[in-house]
Design a protein around this motif. Structure first.
Motif, PDB file in Angstrom:
ATOM      1  N   VAL A   1       0.857  -1.193   0.000  1.00 18.02           N
ATOM      2  CA  VAL A   1       0.000   0.000   0.000  1.00 18.02           C
ATOM      3  C   VAL A   1       0.890   1.238   0.000  1.00 18.02           C
ATOM      4  O   VAL A   1       1.678   1.439   0.938  1.00 18.02           O
ATOM      5  N   PRO A   2       0.799   2.096  -1.006  1.00 14.41           N
ATOM      6  CA  PRO A   2       1.612   3.324  -1.019  1.00 14.41           C
ATOM      7  C   PRO A   2       1.218   4.259   0.132  1.00 14.41           C
ATOM      8  O   PRO A   2       0.036   4.453   0.407  1.00 14.41           O
ATOM      9  N   THR A   3       2.219   4.852   0.781  1.00 14.42           N
ATOM     10  CA  THR A   3       1.964   5.747   1.917  1.00 14.42           C
ATOM     11  C   THR A   3       2.864   6.986   1.838  1.00 14.42           C
ATOM     12  O   THR A   3       3.591   7.303   2.784  1.00 14.42           O
ATOM     13  N   PRO A   4       2.818   7.734   0.728  1.00 14.95           N
ATOM     14  CA  PRO A   4       3.754   8.850   0.553  1.00 14.95           C
ATOM     15  C   PRO A   4       3.595   9.976   1.567  1.00 14.95           C
ATOM     16  O   PRO A   4       4.591  10.588   1.976  1.00 14.95           O
ATOM     17  N   VAL A   5       2.363  10.276   1.992  1.00 11.40           N
ATOM     18  CA  VAL A   5       2.170  11.382   2.939  1.00 11.40           C
ATOM     19  C   VAL A   5       2.711  11.001   4.310  1.00 11.40           C
ATOM     20  O   VAL A   5       3.404  11.793   4.963  1.00 11.40           O
ATOM     21  N   ASN A   6       2.424   9.783   4.763  1.00 10.85           N
ATOM     22  CA  ASN A   6       2.963   9.336   6.042  1.00 10.85           C
ATOM     23  C   ASN A   6       4.487   9.311   6.015  1.00 10.85           C
ATOM     24  O   ASN A   6       5.136   9.686   6.994  1.00 10.85           O
ATOM     25  N   GLN A   7       5.062   8.913   4.897  1.00 14.12           N
ATOM     26  CA  GLN A   7       6.519   8.887   4.781  1.00 14.12           C
ATOM     27  C   GLN A   7       7.093  10.296   4.853  1.00 14.12           C
ATOM     28  O   GLN A   7       8.094  10.540   5.543  1.00 14.12           O
ATOM     29  N   PHE A   8       6.464  11.240   4.170  1.00 18.33           N
ATOM     30  CA  PHE A   8       6.914  12.634   4.186  1.00 18.33           C
ATOM     31  C   PHE A   8       6.850  13.208   5.598  1.00 18.33           C
ATOM     32  O   PHE A   8       7.810  13.835   6.084  1.00 18.33           O
ATOM     33  N   LEU A   9       5.742  12.995   6.290  1.00 17.80           N
ATOM     34  CA  LEU A   9       5.593  13.518   7.651  1.00 17.80           C
ATOM     35  C   LEU A   9       6.601  12.869   8.595  1.00 17.80           C
ATOM     36  O   LEU A   9       7.217  13.551   9.429  1.00 17.80           O
ATOM     37  N   ASN A  10       6.775  11.574   8.464  1.00 14.38           N
ATOM     38  CA  ASN A  10       7.708  10.860   9.334  1.00 14.38           C
ATOM     39  C   ASN A  10       9.139  11.352   9.133  1.00 14.38           C
ATOM     40  O   ASN A  10       9.844  11.689  10.096  1.00 14.38           O
ATOM     41  N   GLU A  11       9.571  11.407   7.884  1.00 19.49           N
ATOM     42  CA  GLU A  11      10.954  11.814   7.608  1.00 19.49           C
ATOM     43  C   GLU A  11      11.208  13.267   7.994  1.00 19.49           C
ATOM     44  O   GLU A  11      12.274  13.606   8.517  1.00 19.49           O
ATOM     45  N   THR A  12      10.220  14.130   7.768  1.00 17.45           N
ATOM     46  CA  THR A  12      10.394  15.552   8.090  1.00 17.45           C
ATOM     47  C   THR A  12      10.490  15.769   9.593  1.00 17.45           C
ATOM     48  O   THR A  12      11.380  16.497  10.078  1.00 17.45           O
ATOM     49  N   LEU A  13       9.592  15.140  10.356  1.00 18.53           N
ATOM     50  CA  LEU A  13       9.614  15.347  11.803  1.00 18.53           C
ATOM     51  C   LEU A  13      10.835  14.686  12.438  1.00 18.53           C
ATOM     52  O   LEU A  13      11.418  15.236  13.392  1.00 18.53           O
ATOM     53  N   LEU A  14      11.269  13.551  11.932  1.00 18.99           N
ATOM     54  CA  LEU A  14      12.493  12.948  12.443  1.00 18.99           C
ATOM     55  C   LEU A  14      13.692  13.872  12.209  1.00 18.99           C
ATOM     56  O   LEU A  14      14.544  14.044  13.086  1.00 18.99           O
ATOM     57  N   ALA A  15      13.740  14.480  11.021  1.00 20.23           N
ATOM     58  CA  ALA A  15      14.846  15.392  10.716  1.00 20.23           C
ATOM     59  C   ALA A  15      14.827  16.609  11.631  1.00 20.23           C
ATOM     60  O   ALA A  15      15.884  17.077  12.099  1.00 20.23           O
ATOM     61  N   LEU A  16      13.662  17.130  11.934  1.00 16.92           N
ATOM     62  CA  LEU A  16      13.545  18.254  12.865  1.00 16.92           C
ATOM     63  C   LEU A  16      13.954  17.842  14.277  1.00 16.92           C
ATOM     64  O   LEU A  16      14.684  18.559  14.971  1.00 16.92           O
ATOM     65  N   SER A  17      13.497  16.669  14.716  1.00 15.72           N
ATOM     66  CA  SER A  17      13.789  16.205  16.076  1.00 15.72           C
ATOM     67  C   SER A  17      15.273  15.955  16.275  1.00 15.72           C
ATOM     68  O   SER A  17      15.820  16.198  17.362  1.00 15.72           O
ATOM     69  N   GLU A  18      15.934  15.456  15.242  1.00 17.69           N
ATOM     70  CA  GLU A  18      17.352  15.103  15.337  1.00 17.69           C
ATOM     71  C   GLU A  18      18.282  16.249  14.960  1.00 17.69           C
ATOM     72  O   GLU A  18      19.504  16.092  14.941  1.00 17.69           O
ATOM     73  N   GLY A  19      17.707  17.423  14.654  1.00 17.91           N
ATOM     74  CA  GLY A  19      18.510  18.597  14.341  1.00 17.91           C
ATOM     75  C   GLY A  19      19.086  18.611  12.940  1.00 17.91           C
ATOM     76  O   GLY A  19      19.944  19.444  12.628  1.00 17.91           O
ATOM     77  N   ARG A  20      18.631  17.737  12.057  1.00 14.84           N
ATOM     78  CA  ARG A  20      19.099  17.731  10.674  1.00 14.84           C
ATOM     79  C   ARG A  20      18.352  18.743   9.818  1.00 14.84           C
ATOM     80  O   ARG A  20      18.732  19.021   8.681  1.00 14.84           O
ATOM     81  N   LEU A  21      17.276  19.281  10.370  1.00 10.79           N
ATOM     82  CA  LEU A  21      16.467  20.301   9.695  1.00 10.79           C
ATOM     83  C   LEU A  21      16.124  21.363  10.728  1.00 10.79           C
ATOM     84  O   LEU A  21      15.764  21.049  11.862  1.00 10.79           O
ATOM     85  N   ALA A  22      16.267  22.623  10.363  1.00 18.50           N
ATOM     86  CA  ALA A  22      16.020  23.721  11.306  1.00 18.50           C
ATOM     87  C   ALA A  22      14.535  23.816  11.650  1.00 18.50           C
ATOM     88  O   ALA A  22      13.670  23.628  10.774  1.00 18.50           O
ATOM     89  N   LEU A  23      14.245  24.154  12.898  1.00 17.77           N
ATOM     90  CA  LEU A  23      12.850  24.250  13.331  1.00 17.77           C
ATOM     91  C   LEU A  23      12.060  25.270  12.520  1.00 17.77           C
ATOM     92  O   LEU A  23      10.857  25.116  12.307  1.00 17.77           O
ATOM     93  N   GLU A  24      12.731  26.319  12.079  1.00 14.11           N
ATOM     94  CA  GLU A  24      12.009  27.376  11.360  1.00 14.11           C
ATOM     95  C   GLU A  24      11.754  27.040   9.892  1.00 14.11           C
ATOM     96  O   GLU A  24      11.127  27.828   9.174  1.00 14.11           O
TER      97      GLU A  24
END
Length: 346
Positions: free
Chosen positions: A307-330
């Protein structure tokens, strides 16, 4: 008469304090296992559970700081597990040596992958699926408030721990029995998913997200992906204690002109002004997030069942990157249009 059971509670977080404190206050025998760094403070101040009508207090809770101490004190009827999902593996590894002496574990954690993991360590017959729909607010260490009393769900409780449901209800927890543990957990996860990741990423309230047409459509796509993954596994949606999940999922699949105002109103009534857990964890700088156990779980099961889940994948990867400091909060904070540009297209 309600039997007097012996409970081992892993941790004095919000849910552990609520469940364990309520059981202890009702006369059940409860031992709390907590980290050495916080156990002395809880021993000194006790536990407090504020309900609408009364404040329950456990002045001298029985606390231990390791599993050996806990097992020396009692032979338990059941254990309550309510730690964050990212702590499950470490906890199980810490009790592996005494696994044969542990009681059945009632897993009240969010997500759908903890019970299978526990079963790998303890065996399937030692795991009880559980869920909490009552809204709990944490006021401090060992100090919680019941913001909205709904109830808890427990799968097959009477078969595995006689008298468990009675003991939970005597404590005012409004426990209901469920025959299908995975259906209960997946249905709860649907309610956890709504506006959780996007609120953290965008630094917006759930009400603001559901009021924005583009963000609302993205949320519905995310939830529809989760429903398709459930359907692929043959897992039905079930209603939870005072939580009409089936009506919610019907609205998720309805046209936006009908569903958006109703879901926005329902979300506001359910959450009030409280921010979701992912937002709290991210903006308090905890460096860890349960998103991989919610949106990430949808992605993993989607891959398994085609089952394709592109939106869940996008949200998961983005929030993980923010939490781990790989992406700026702003990066996307209060910038919904930039966020939507980066999101997968319809």
């Amino acid at each position: 008469m309600t039997p007097r059971l012996r409970f081992l509670v892993f941790g004095c977080g919000a849910i552990g304090t609520y469940l364990g404190g309520s059981l202890a206050a009702s006369g059940q025998q409860v031992v709390f296992l907590e980290r050495a760094s916080v156990a002395p403070a809880i021993r000194e101040q006790g536990l407090r559970v504020q309900t609408r009508s009364v404040e329950l207090r456990v002045a001298s809770p029985t606390l231990v700081e390791n599993i050996q101490q806990a097992l020396e004190l009692e032979r338990y009827d059941a254990a309550i597990l309510a730690v964050k999902s990212f702590d499950t593996l470490e906890l199980l590894q810490s009790v592996r040596a005494v696994a044969d002496r542990l009681p059945p574990l009632i897993c009240f954690q969010n997500g759908v992958e903890n019970e299978p993991l526990i079963a790998d360590f303890l065996g399937e017959k030692r795991v009880i699926y559980g869920t909490v729909t009552t809204a709990i607010g944490r006021r401090g260490l060992g100090n919680v408030v019941v913001e909205k009393l709904r109830g808890i769900g427990v799968a097959n409780s009477q078969e595995r721990v006689p008298g468990l449901l009675d003991a939970l209800n005597q404590a005012g927890l409004r426990a209901q029995s469920y025959s299908n543990g995975p259906a209960m957990k997946w249905s709860k996860m649907l309610t956890n998913l709504q506006a959780n990741s996007s609120s953290a990423i965008l630094d917006l309230t759930p009400g603001e997200i559901f009021a924005h047409p583009g963000l609302f459509r993205l949320e519905m796509r995310m939830l529809r992906e989760a429903l398709l993954v459930m359907r692929a596994q043959g897992i039905p949606v079930v209603d939870l204690p005072r939580t009409p999940v089936r009506a919610f999922t019907a609205l998720v699949q309805a046209p936006a002109v009908l569903s958006q105002p109703l879901l926005r109103r329902a979300l506001g009534a359910g959450r009030g002004g409280k921010m979701p857990s992912f937002h709290i964890d991210l903006h308090q700088g905890r460096g860890r997030s349960e998103v991989d156990y919610l949106n990430g779980a949808v992605v993993r099961f989607g891959l398994r069942f085609g089952v394709p889940t592109p939106v869940n994948q996008f949200l998961n990867e983005t929030l993980l990157a923010l939490s781990e400091g790989r992406l700026a909060l702003e990066t996307y904070a209060r910038r919904p249009e930039e966020f939507l540009k980066a999101a997968p297209s319809d």
